[in-house]
Scaffold this active site. Structure first.
Site, PDB file in Angstrom:
ATOM      1  N   ASN A 182       4.170   7.626   1.134  1.00  0.00           N
ATOM      2  CA  ASN A 182       4.203   6.186   1.356  1.00  0.00           C
ATOM      3  C   ASN A 182       5.260   5.615   0.410  1.00  0.00           C
ATOM      4  O   ASN A 182       5.028   5.513  -0.789  1.00  0.00           O
ATOM      5  CB  ASN A 182       2.805   5.614   1.057  1.00  0.00           C
TER       6      ASN A 182
ATOM      7  N   LYS B 169       6.411   2.676   0.204  1.00  0.00           N
ATOM      8  CA  LYS B 169       6.169   1.279  -0.203  1.00  0.00           C
ATOM      9  C   LYS B 169       7.475   0.474  -0.152  1.00  0.00           C
ATOM     10  O   LYS B 169       8.311   0.740   0.696  1.00  0.00           O
ATOM     11  CB  LYS B 169       5.514   1.237  -1.588  1.00  0.00           C
TER      12      LYS B 169
ATOM     13  N   HIS C  73      -3.907  -0.436   3.674  1.00  0.00           N
ATOM     14  CA  HIS C  73      -3.623   0.003   2.302  1.00  0.00           C
ATOM     15  C   HIS C  73      -4.155  -1.035   1.306  1.00  0.00           C
ATOM     16  O   HIS C  73      -4.145  -2.230   1.585  1.00  0.00           O
ATOM     17  CB  HIS C  73      -2.106   0.184   2.123  1.00  0.00           C
TER      18      HIS C  73
ATOM     19  N   GLU D 111      -2.956  -2.322  -1.211  1.00  0.00           N
ATOM     20  CA  GLU D 111      -2.002  -3.386  -1.568  1.00  0.00           C
ATOM     21  C   GLU D 111      -1.972  -4.457  -0.478  1.00  0.00           C
ATOM     22  O   GLU D 111      -1.785  -5.637  -0.770  1.00  0.00           O
ATOM     23  CB  GLU D 111      -0.614  -2.778  -1.831  1.00  0.00           C
TER      24      GLU D 111
ATOM     25  N   GLU E  45      -8.409   6.186  -1.252  1.00  0.00           N
ATOM     26  CA  GLU E  45      -7.539   5.856  -2.379  1.00  0.00           C
ATOM     27  C   GLU E  45      -8.267   4.916  -3.339  1.00  0.00           C
ATOM     28  O   GLU E  45      -8.305   3.705  -3.112  1.00  0.00           O
ATOM     29  CB  GLU E  45      -6.275   5.160  -1.871  1.00  0.00           C
TER      30      GLU E  45
ATOM     31  N   GLY F 266      -0.890   4.177  -8.487  1.00  0.00           N
ATOM     32  CA  GLY F 266       0.250   3.756  -9.289  1.00  0.00           C
ATOM     33  C   GLY F 266      -0.046   3.634 -10.772  1.00  0.00           C
ATOM     34  O   GLY F 266       0.764   3.144 -11.537  1.00  0.00           O
TER      35      GLY F 266
ATOM     36  N   SER G 122      -2.101   8.438  -7.554  1.00  0.00           N
ATOM     37  CA  SER G 122      -1.505   9.250  -8.615  1.00  0.00           C
ATOM     38  C   SER G 122      -1.596  10.755  -8.344  1.00  0.00           C
ATOM     39  O   SER G 122      -1.749  11.550  -9.274  1.00  0.00           O
ATOM     40  CB  SER G 122      -2.101   8.898  -9.974  1.00  0.00           C
TER      41      SER G 122
HETATM   42  P1  PGA Z   1       0.601   6.504  -5.996  1.00  0.00           P
HETATM   43  O1  PGA Z   1       0.337   5.655  -4.642  1.00  0.00           O
HETATM   44  O2  PGA Z   1       0.708   7.940  -5.576  1.00  0.00           O
HETATM   45  O3  PGA Z   1       1.882   5.950  -6.546  1.00  0.00           O
HETATM   46  O4  PGA Z   1      -0.565   6.271  -6.888  1.00  0.00           O
HETATM   47  C1  PGA Z   1      -0.505   6.141  -3.639  1.00  0.00           C
HETATM   48  C2  PGA Z   1      -0.630   5.128  -2.537  1.00  0.00           C
HETATM   49  O5  PGA Z   1      -0.751   3.927  -2.828  1.00  0.00           O
HETATM   50  O6  PGA Z   1      -0.632   5.474  -1.335  1.00  0.00           O
END
Ligand code: PGA
Length: 254
Positions: free
Chosen positions: A9, A11, A95, A97, A167, A173, A213
């Site tokens: 992803n 983003k 997601h 976010e 997640e 992140g 992560s």
């Molecule tokens: P990350 O993001 O691996 O940077 O923690 C995962 C995601 O939000 O899909």
């Protein structure tokens, strides 16, 4: 046996030219990958160019969101037909976010899931709890609400085409990864919610990714868990070598 699915992803990262370069790097790195499904989700802006780069390779295309209407006066949005025309197979939906910053609700997740399936594309449905929810003993309620909300009025046949991505919001992140055991226990629970809705056969066939992560140094442990069928990768998907290291961990875990 469920096939592992490793999805990157991206983003809001990478310009179009940077996206093309990253996609080229991933195509090259994954040319001998046989067993793992590899998916990348660039921005809408870069998606069509990336689609050209990955044509004929082991890499499949996703986008990061979609609108549930066919067309019309929805400034800033993109429809499933637009996504389908450029050759995307997957759409990431719900997601955290999107839920946190852009007013995504259980209802809009469900509308997007149904529209994606109607178009013959496959949703990657994201679910996950915040740290407060986990610490407050609400983990199971939150996840079961999200799973049941996403699958409202979705047939078993359609549900079987979906991928879930667990997640934990506190791991996205942040560099804080769920332990293998935390992720496995939670994903086992998520599978039991799917079984409650659709029965054991659909639940056992459904792929559930872990996201938050996931990195080359923790991927092996996470992917070795019985209920972890892949990863949704943010930060580590932005470089061919780190993304490939995770794909390799999946390939070797089989
Ligand atoms: P990350 O993001 O691996 O940077 O923690 C995962 C995601 O939000 O899909």
């Amino acid at each position: 046996m469920r096939q592992y699915i490793i999805a990157g992803n991206w983003k809001m990262n990478k310009t179009v030219s940077e996206s093309v370069a990253l996609a080229e790097g991933i195509v090259e790195a994954t040319k001998d990958i046989k067993k793992t499904e590899v998916v990348i989700a660039p921005t809408y802006l870069a998606a069509a160019k990336v689609a050209d780069v990955i044509k004929g390779s082991n890499v499949k295309l996703a986008v990061q969101d979609v609108h549930w209407k066919d067309q019309g006066a929805f400034t800033g949005k993109v429809s499933v037909d637009m996504v389908k025309e450029i050759g995307a197979e997957y759409i990431i939906i719900g997601h955290s976010e999107q839920r946190q910053y852009f007013h995504e609700t259980e209802e809009t997740v469900n509308l997007k899931v149904k529209k994606t399936l109607e178009a013959g594309l496959k949703p990657i449905i994201c679910i996950g709890e915040t740290l407060d929810e986990r610490n407050g003993g609400k983990l199971e309620t939150v996840l079961s609400t999200q799973v049941k909300g996403a699958f409202q009025d979705v047939s078993a046949e359609d549900a079987a085409k979906c991928v879930l991505a667990y997640e934990p919001v506190w791991a996205i992140g942040t560099g804080v990864v769920a332990t293998d055991e935390q992720a496995e226990d939670t994903q086992k629970y998520v599978r039991s919610v799917v079984a409650e809705i659709y029965g054991e056969a659909i639940a056992n066939g459904m792929r559930i990714q872990y996201g938050g992560s996931m990195k080359p140094d923790n991927a092996q442990g996470l992917l070795a868990q019985a209920n972890i069928d892949g990863g949704l990768i943010g930060g580590a998907a932005l470089k061919p070598d780190t993304f490939f290291a995770i794909i390799k961990a999946a390939e070797e875990a089989l």
